[in-house]
Scaffold this active site. Structure first.
Site, short mmCIF file in Angstrom:
data_model
loop_
_atom_site.label_atom_id
_atom_site.label_comp_id
_atom_site.label_asym_id
_atom_site.label_seq_id
_atom_site.Cartn_x
_atom_site.Cartn_y
_atom_site.Cartn_z
CG ASP A 62 -1.90 1.10 1.26
OD1 ASP A 62 -2.72 1.18 0.33
OD2 ASP A 62 -1.85 1.92 2.19
CD GLU A 110 -2.21 2.68 -3.46
OE1 GLU A 110 -3.33 3.14 -3.72
OE2 GLU A 110 -1.73 2.66 -2.32
#
Length: 626
Positions: free
Chosen positions: A310, A339
């Site tokens: 993330d 990400e």
């Protein structure tokens, strides 16, 4: 991105992000050379990803459903008096009596909702995923957390107890541990069920990766709570950036700290020029080993197959290089996808992912929104759609940006828990991607179900996604026909064919809207199946080198080939509003039988020319019959 960030906050993030990101100089080189750590895993080029948001996928065990007590510690930090689990099949925008009683709007109350999705629900639907053709699952966060999204972890070493069979037992197990000492960690009932999920996935030939949220934690994270209680005396004080400790001689709590871009719900783990402090690294390393080789026997078959990381662009890239060494040491075939997305959201500028993937020393892949944007922009029904020639130029450039083995393993993502759904992207054209993407951010955003023409455009986008090099990713429920704006409307409960759903007729701001029937879309499901079969049968769809064959600017026609040593396909896309008949030189020998690989119908070949009629807003994929 992580939890329900407003677009205003995203604008702030984009202005600040360049201050915090450390991106090294790099040079592109071919992958697969001196060290196995640099090789993309072989399996990652052949899979079709399916992203699951666990709380909203399936409620397989109502006995473990969250109670109002389980919300403690999550935003908006309210304890409704008459709270209850939300009805899975209800009208999404209809507020229940307990929601109305507080006087707050729909978007406030959605953060208090829980629907009871759990691991048993995922286990019960694995055969459905195999029927669809899925070969890899990406799970949004599953670690213990009080929120619905789980991006605010309480701990990394346990699965959320409401995802498992015995929440009360799991709480007792936690209390007997020292979370800082891996030697005291035990296996809860939720942990054990998760390990069973891994086994069942692997038995079916399905890979599984999970969200690693290592940039920030939640307010209930064990180390952060210790710092709150003990102040400067806490052994974990250097894990966070503390601006001020509480003065116990006053009635005011002066405790202040750095949250993720100022978001106090998400205390940020401290970084220096080399990444996290060593104690933080040691803890994360123990977490990585726990989930990648649960029994510690050196065989990673019982563990997860990799990580989705993330807000990876906001963590020092040096740490991710260490992380890669850890994971590849445990499992040489593990997969890392970062990400890496918005460089400047306000300017609609996405990162060039090269520093993170080009030389194989950081990630295998990114969530490749950027690589698929030419498809969305070409197939849009809006006045701002790009021309056929611009599509071909941009598409070829992005497909050829990296060596073939790097391109082949990118996670080709169009929509996710952080965007409006593909079906709603089509309904709401003439916007920049991921901007003004819900009713809460854009009063003119249309929440309705796609019509027949819009479904045709959605299928066009899907077909071009599935013939792109890289592994396509399906956000849960897209194959079932789900629609919805950005968070939280992209996180509705999954639409299952065996359930009866209320008509969606409500509006979050009580405006007029169409009454839309909510039901499993069998036709769209079959279309996804046909695309997945096509990728399985034709290797060129997965890894083939792209070669433009025709661009008809006036008629919005593009034709291109993808070739591999094993086979070749030709893709013919008609974006226009009319049926088109085209002819082009065949790339195959005349003796071959050429078919539409999705419908299996034979195509006409005349003197080495292929003649096809392409319906309006349609994609044909041609290949040699197998």
């Amino acid at each position: 991105m992580t939890w329900g960030i407003t677009k205003k906050l995203r604008l702030t993030l984009s202005l600040l992000v360049s201050v915090f990101i450390v991106v090294p100089a790099f040079s592109v080189r071919l992958v697969g050379s001196e060290k196995n750590n640099f090789n993309p895993p072989r399996w990652a080029a052949d899979v079709v990803w399916y992203q699951i948001f666990p709380e909203r996928f399936a409620n397989g065990d109502p006995a473990n459903d969250p109670t109002v007590d389980d919300l403690t510690g999550s935003w908006p930090h309210e304890r409704p008096r008459e709270w209850n689990i939300s009805l899975w099949t209800g009208d999404w925008f209809e507020m229940q009596p307990w929601e109305k009683s507080g006087g707050k709007d729909f978007y406030y109350n959605t953060q208090l909702r829980r629907y009871g999705g759990d691991l048993q629900g995922i286990l019960s639907k694995l055969d459905y995923l195999k029927e669809l053709g899925i070969s890899a699952i990406y799970l949004n966060p599953v670690f213990e957390s009080p929120s619905l999204h789980k991006y605010d972890a309480s701990m990394y070493h346990h699965i959320d107890n409401n995802f498992g069979p015995d929440p009360a037992l799991d709480r007792r197990i936690w209390s007997a541990e020292n979370p800082a000492d891996p030697n005291t960690w035990q296996w809860t009932s939720a942990d054990s069920l998760f390990l069973n999920l891994i086994r069942e996935c692997h038995t079916r030939g399905i890979k599984i990766i999970i969200d690693g949220v290592f940039n920030h934690v939640g307010l209930t994270f064990w180390a952060f709570q210790d710092v709150q209680r003990r102040g400067a005396a806490s052994p974990y004080v250097d894990w966070f950036t503390i601006n001020r400790f509480d003065d116990t001689t006053t009635s005011t709590n002066e405790f202040d700290y750095v949250g993720w871009f100022g978001v106090k719900e998400l205390p940020e783990l401290k970084e220096d020029s080399t990444g996290f402090p060593q104690p933080v690294k040691r803890h994360i390393h123990s977490v990585v080993k726990r989930w990648m080789d649960p029994n510690g026997d050196g065989n990673p078959d019982d563990g997860i197959d990799g990580w989705r990381l993330d807000v990876a662009s906001m963590v020092n890239i040096g740490f991710w290089k260490e992380f890669r060494e850890w994971t590849r040491t445990i499992n040489p075939e593990s997969y890392l996808v970062g990400e890496v997305w918005w460089e400047d959201w306000s300017a609609n500028k996405m990162y060039d992912p090269a520093p993170w993937v080009a030389d194989g020393s950081v990630f295998d892949a990114v969530m490749n929104y950027r690589g698929l944007m030419p498809i969305v922009d070409f197939c849009s029904k809006g006045k701002n759609r790009i021309s056929a020639s611009e599509f071909m130029q941009r598409f070829v450039q992005l497909q050829h940006q990296f060596p073939a083995d790097v391109t082949a393993v990118q996670m080709n993502t169009i929509d996710s828990h952080d965007t409006d759904r593909l079906s709603s992207i089509v309904v709401n054209p003439d916007r920049q991607f991921d901007h003004a993407a819900s009713t809460k951010d854009n009063p003119g955003y249309d929440n309705r179900k796609p019509n027949k023409q819009e479904r045709a455009l959605q299928k066009m986008i899907l077909a071009l996604q599935f013939v792109s090099s890289g592994a396509p990713s399906i956000y849960y429920g897209n194959e079932a026909g789900m629609w919805g704006g950005d968070d939280p409307d992209d996180r509705k409960p999954m639409v299952w064919r065996e359930l009866d759903y209320a008509v969606e007729r409500s509006h979050p701001f009580e405006k007029q809207r169409p009454a839309d029937t909510v039901a499993f879309d069998a036709d769209l499901f079959r279309y996804h199946q046909s695309l997945i079969r096509m990728r399985s049968e034709y290797r060129s769809a997965r890894i083939g080198r792209l070669q433009p064959l025709m661009v008809n600017e006036n008629d919005d026609i593009v034709v291109f080939a993808k070739t591999s040593p094993e086979d070749s396909i030709v893709v013919c896309a008609n974006r226009s509003g009319k049926e088109r008949k085209i002819s082009f030189k065949s790339i195959w020998q005349t003796k071959e039988t050429i078919i539409n690989v999705l419908s299996k119908e034979r195509c006409s070949v005349n003197r080495n020319n292929i003649v096809v009629t392409i319906p309006s807003q349609h994609v044909l994929v041609l290949g040699v019959s197998k």
